[in-house]
Scaffold this active site. Structure first.
Site, PDB file in Angstrom:
ATOM      1  N   TYR A  14       0.860  -1.190   0.000  1.00  0.00           N
ATOM      2  CA  TYR A  14       0.000   0.000   0.000  1.00  0.00           C
ATOM      3  C   TYR A  14       0.895   1.238   0.000  1.00  0.00           C
ATOM      4  O   TYR A  14       1.678   1.470   0.927  1.00  0.00           O
ATOM      5  CB  TYR A  14      -0.933   0.033   1.219  1.00  0.00           C
ATOM      6  CG  TYR A  14      -1.963  -1.084   1.263  1.00  0.00           C
ATOM      7  CD1 TYR A  14      -2.123  -2.004   0.214  1.00  0.00           C
ATOM      8  CD2 TYR A  14      -2.803  -1.231   2.358  1.00  0.00           C
ATOM      9  CE1 TYR A  14      -3.066  -3.015   0.271  1.00  0.00           C
ATOM     10  CE2 TYR A  14      -3.756  -2.248   2.424  1.00  0.00           C
ATOM     11  CZ  TYR A  14      -3.868  -3.138   1.372  1.00  0.00           C
ATOM     12  OH  TYR A  14      -4.808  -4.148   1.441  1.00  0.00           O
ATOM     13  N   HIS A  41      -0.217 -11.980   1.112  1.00  0.00           N
ATOM     14  CA  HIS A  41      -1.227 -11.088   0.509  1.00  0.00           C
ATOM     15  C   HIS A  41      -2.063 -11.791  -0.557  1.00  0.00           C
ATOM     16  O   HIS A  41      -3.259 -11.540  -0.682  1.00  0.00           O
ATOM     17  CB  HIS A  41      -0.533  -9.848  -0.088  1.00  0.00           C
ATOM     18  CG  HIS A  41      -1.435  -8.668  -0.216  1.00  0.00           C
ATOM     19  ND1 HIS A  41      -1.023  -7.387   0.000  1.00  0.00           N
ATOM     20  CD2 HIS A  41      -2.740  -8.569  -0.540  1.00  0.00           C
ATOM     21  CE1 HIS A  41      -2.054  -6.560  -0.188  1.00  0.00           C
ATOM     22  NE2 HIS A  41      -3.096  -7.260  -0.508  1.00  0.00           N
ATOM     23  N   PRO A  94     -15.820  -4.308   2.201  1.00  0.00           N
ATOM     24  CA  PRO A  94     -17.191  -4.644   2.617  1.00  0.00           C
ATOM     25  C   PRO A  94     -18.214  -3.638   2.138  1.00  0.00           C
ATOM     26  O   PRO A  94     -19.412  -3.927   2.120  1.00  0.00           O
ATOM     27  CB  PRO A  94     -17.094  -4.621   4.147  1.00  0.00           C
ATOM     28  CG  PRO A  94     -16.009  -3.628   4.434  1.00  0.00           C
ATOM     29  CD  PRO A  94     -14.998  -3.824   3.338  1.00  0.00           C
ATOM     30  N   ILE A 110     -16.426   7.092   9.634  1.00  0.00           N
ATOM     31  CA  ILE A 110     -15.996   6.106  10.647  1.00  0.00           C
ATOM     32  C   ILE A 110     -17.085   5.980  11.721  1.00  0.00           C
ATOM     33  O   ILE A 110     -17.480   4.882  12.108  1.00  0.00           O
ATOM     34  CB  ILE A 110     -14.637   6.504  11.255  1.00  0.00           C
ATOM     35  CG1 ILE A 110     -13.549   6.402  10.172  1.00  0.00           C
ATOM     36  CG2 ILE A 110     -14.290   5.626  12.470  1.00  0.00           C
ATOM     37  CD1 ILE A 110     -12.203   7.000  10.555  1.00  0.00           C
TER      38      ILE A 110
HETATM   39  N1  LIG Z   1      -6.224  -8.486   1.026  1.00  0.00           N
HETATM   40  C1  LIG Z   1      -6.528  -7.841  -0.080  1.00  0.00           C
HETATM   41  O1  LIG Z   1      -6.198  -8.283  -1.211  1.00  0.00           O
HETATM   42  C2  LIG Z   1      -7.303  -6.559   0.014  1.00  0.00           C
HETATM   43  C3  LIG Z   1      -7.911  -6.004  -1.138  1.00  0.00           C
HETATM   44  C4  LIG Z   1      -8.651  -4.833  -0.988  1.00  0.00           C
HETATM   45  C5  LIG Z   1      -8.793  -4.251   0.264  1.00  0.00           C
HETATM   46  N2  LIG Z   1      -8.169  -4.799   1.367  1.00  0.00           N
HETATM   47  C6  LIG Z   1      -8.263  -4.168   2.711  1.00  0.00           C
HETATM   48  O2  LIG Z   1      -9.637  -3.946   3.006  1.00  0.00           O
HETATM   49  C7  LIG Z   1      -9.842  -2.571   3.322  1.00  0.00           C
HETATM   50  C8  LIG Z   1     -11.248  -2.150   2.941  1.00  0.00           C
HETATM   51  O3  LIG Z   1     -11.494  -2.299   1.552  1.00  0.00           O
HETATM   52  P1  LIG Z   1     -11.486  -1.066   0.514  1.00  0.00           P
HETATM   53  O4  LIG Z   1     -10.745   0.078   1.080  1.00  0.00           O
HETATM   54  O5  LIG Z   1     -10.991  -1.601  -0.773  1.00  0.00           O
HETATM   55  O6  LIG Z   1     -13.030  -0.753   0.306  1.00  0.00           O
HETATM   56  P2  LIG Z   1     -14.245  -0.323   1.290  1.00  0.00           P
HETATM   57  O7  LIG Z   1     -13.834  -0.300   2.688  1.00  0.00           O
HETATM   58  O8  LIG Z   1     -15.397  -1.167   0.876  1.00  0.00           O
HETATM   59  O9  LIG Z   1     -14.560   1.165   0.793  1.00  0.00           O
HETATM   60  C9  LIG Z   1     -13.715   2.247   1.071  1.00  0.00           C
HETATM   61  C10 LIG Z   1     -14.311   3.471   0.402  1.00  0.00           C
HETATM   62  O10 LIG Z   1     -15.616   3.733   0.936  1.00  0.00           O
HETATM   63  C11 LIG Z   1     -15.678   5.054   1.427  1.00  0.00           C
HETATM   64  N3  LIG Z   1     -16.490   5.014   2.636  1.00  0.00           N
HETATM   65  C12 LIG Z   1     -16.241   4.321   3.784  1.00  0.00           C
HETATM   66  N4  LIG Z   1     -17.266   4.489   4.656  1.00  0.00           N
HETATM   67  C13 LIG Z   1     -18.152   5.310   4.046  1.00  0.00           C
HETATM   68  C14 LIG Z   1     -19.394   5.856   4.441  1.00  0.00           C
HETATM   69  N5  LIG Z   1     -19.946   5.574   5.624  1.00  0.00           N
HETATM   70  N6  LIG Z   1     -20.040   6.675   3.563  1.00  0.00           N
HETATM   71  C15 LIG Z   1     -19.519   6.970   2.351  1.00  0.00           C
HETATM   72  N7  LIG Z   1     -18.332   6.481   1.919  1.00  0.00           N
HETATM   73  C16 LIG Z   1     -17.662   5.655   2.766  1.00  0.00           C
HETATM   74  C17 LIG Z   1     -14.252   5.494   1.688  1.00  0.00           C
HETATM   75  O11 LIG Z   1     -14.124   6.863   1.489  1.00  0.00           O
HETATM   76  P3  LIG Z   1     -13.665   7.869   2.698  1.00  0.00           P
HETATM   77  O12 LIG Z   1     -12.225   7.569   2.954  1.00  0.00           O
HETATM   78  O13 LIG Z   1     -13.910   9.209   2.113  1.00  0.00           O
HETATM   79  O14 LIG Z   1     -14.565   7.548   3.851  1.00  0.00           O
HETATM   80  C18 LIG Z   1     -13.493   4.713   0.622  1.00  0.00           C
HETATM   81  O15 LIG Z   1     -13.501   5.431  -0.601  1.00  0.00           O
HETATM   82  C19 LIG Z   1      -8.725  -1.882   2.527  1.00  0.00           C
HETATM   83  O16 LIG Z   1      -8.523  -0.553   2.944  1.00  0.00           O
HETATM   84  C20 LIG Z   1      -7.563  -2.805   2.786  1.00  0.00           C
HETATM   85  O17 LIG Z   1      -7.018  -2.568   4.074  1.00  0.00           O
HETATM   86  C21 LIG Z   1      -7.461  -5.955   1.252  1.00  0.00           C
END
Ligand SMILES: NC(=O)c1ccc[n+]([C@@H]2O[C@H](COP(=O)([O-])OP(=O)(O)OC[C@H]3O[C@@H](n4cnc5c(N)ncnc54)[C@H](OP(=O)(O)O)[C@@H]3O)[C@@H](O)[C@H]2O)c1
Length: 287
Positions: free
Chosen positions: A60, A119, A202, A253
């Site tokens: 990241y 990963h 999620p 959050i």
């Molecule tokens: N192991 C893997 O291969 C892998 C792959 C992908 C992700 N991950 C991990 O999983 C975590 C979560 O997944 P993700 O970041 O891809 O997607 P996510 O959590 O589904 O979505 C994040 C996005 O949603 C927005 N958001 C969050 N809460 C919100 C709310 N209440 N209202 C409106 N917008 C909201 C955030 O914007 P704001 O910042 O503006 O709130 C951000 O743009 C990652 O950060 C990472 O640590 C792991």
């Protein structure tokens, strides 16, 4: 401060909700225009609000997300936090893993990592070699627990067959619309084999936080919750499943933490299980 319950297996536990850091500090490279202070403040806000599990990875922002986490956790007793980070699928040779772990520890400013994940699988590197290095890291107390990410059942079975220490966690794409790991039996296998599933993405990168999906909208009205809270509650009430969302925004959050402390009814859960429209699931291994 929200009291976040933990999901527990015999030897391991993880809080039901945690904070992700993908896109804090940049994407695959450090973004010099990123507002790092905003990300640091968001992580601090999350910790003050009750979040203990922070998820990051060496890839990241090319390691800079780990540096942002380090800045944010300064001043919080280390034992109060649960830090997950991941070794890149390009670093799965024995010596590369040891080096990658040292790099993550340095950037995190930490003496140990709570949970270290592979990963993603890399078919070009023998899994046995990878697992041997992960075991060695547990034995040298640089990591507390071993896990994997983006693994399906055959890979989980293979990895565990080589590992001295239990593989306690599988981090996969799991959300209302992303069900491939349910359909291929991975979720059920983890539930039966004492492996906690961490559901990443999620909120579908924010798509599930918006109104416009009639099924979620109706439940949001019924329960007096927001779409994000419905989407997260559906996940975290499942046995052995926890979720990590990313947010750099204190309001988001706070909103997401409102997914805790209540429960969708069994009937509504079943309806979402069966009828929520399916979309794409990321990184599902095919062999
Ligand atoms: N192991 C893997 O291969 C892998 C792959 C992908 C992700 N991950 C991990 O999983 C975590 C979560 O997944 P993700 O970041 O891809 O997607 P996510 O959590 O589904 O979505 C994040 C996005 O949603 C927005 N958001 C969050 N809460 C919100 C709310 N209440 N209202 C409106 N917008 C909201 C955030 O914007 P704001 O910042 O503006 O709130 C951000 O743009 C990652 O950060 C990472 O640590 C792991």
């Amino acid at each position: 401060m929200v009291s976040i319950p933990a999901k527990q297996t015999e030897d391991f536990s993880l809080p039901a909700l945690g904070l992700g850091t993908w896109q804090m500090g940049g994407r695959y490279e450090r973004d010099p225009n990123n507002d790092d202070e905003r990300d640091v403040d968001a992580i601090r806000y999350a910790i003050r609000s009750g979040i203990r599990h922070i998820d990051t990875a060496e890839i990241y922002a090319a390691g800079h997300a780990e540096e942002i986490v380090a800045q944010a956790i300064k001043g919080t007793p280390r034992e109060e936090l649960f830090i997950t980070t991941k070794v890149s699928d390009e670093h799965l040779r024995y010596d590369d893993i040891l080096r990658a772990c040292e790099g993550s520890l340095n950037r995190l400013g930490a003496a140990y990592i709570d949970l270290y994940l592979v990963h993603a699988p890399n078919p070009a590197i023998p899994l046995q070699e990878t697992v041997r290095a992960m075991d060695a890291l547990v034995e040298s107390k640089l990591i507390r627990f071993i896990g994997v990410s983006n693994f399906h059942v055959p890979l989980l079975e293979e990895a565990q067959s080589y590992a001295k220490h239990k593989i306690v966690n599988n981090q996969i794409h799991y959300a209302l619309y992303a069900r491939a790991f349910e359909e291929n039996g991975t979720i059920e296998y983890c539930q039966k084999n004492d492996i906690i599933v961490t559901a990443y993405r999620p909120l579908g990168k924010g798509k599930l936080t918006q109104k416009g999906n009639s099924r979620i909208d109706a439940l949001a009205v019924k329960y007096g919750k927001t779409p994000a809270q419905i989407a997260l509650n559906w996940l975290v009430q499942k046995p052995n499943v926890v979720a990590i969302f990313k947010s750099s925004n204190a309001d988001h959050i706070r909103e997401n933490l409102g997914a805790i402390g209540w429960q969708l009814s069994e009937e509504d859960t079943k309806e979402l299980d069966a009828k929520y429209p399916r979309g794409e699931t990321m990184y599902v291994p095919t062999s």
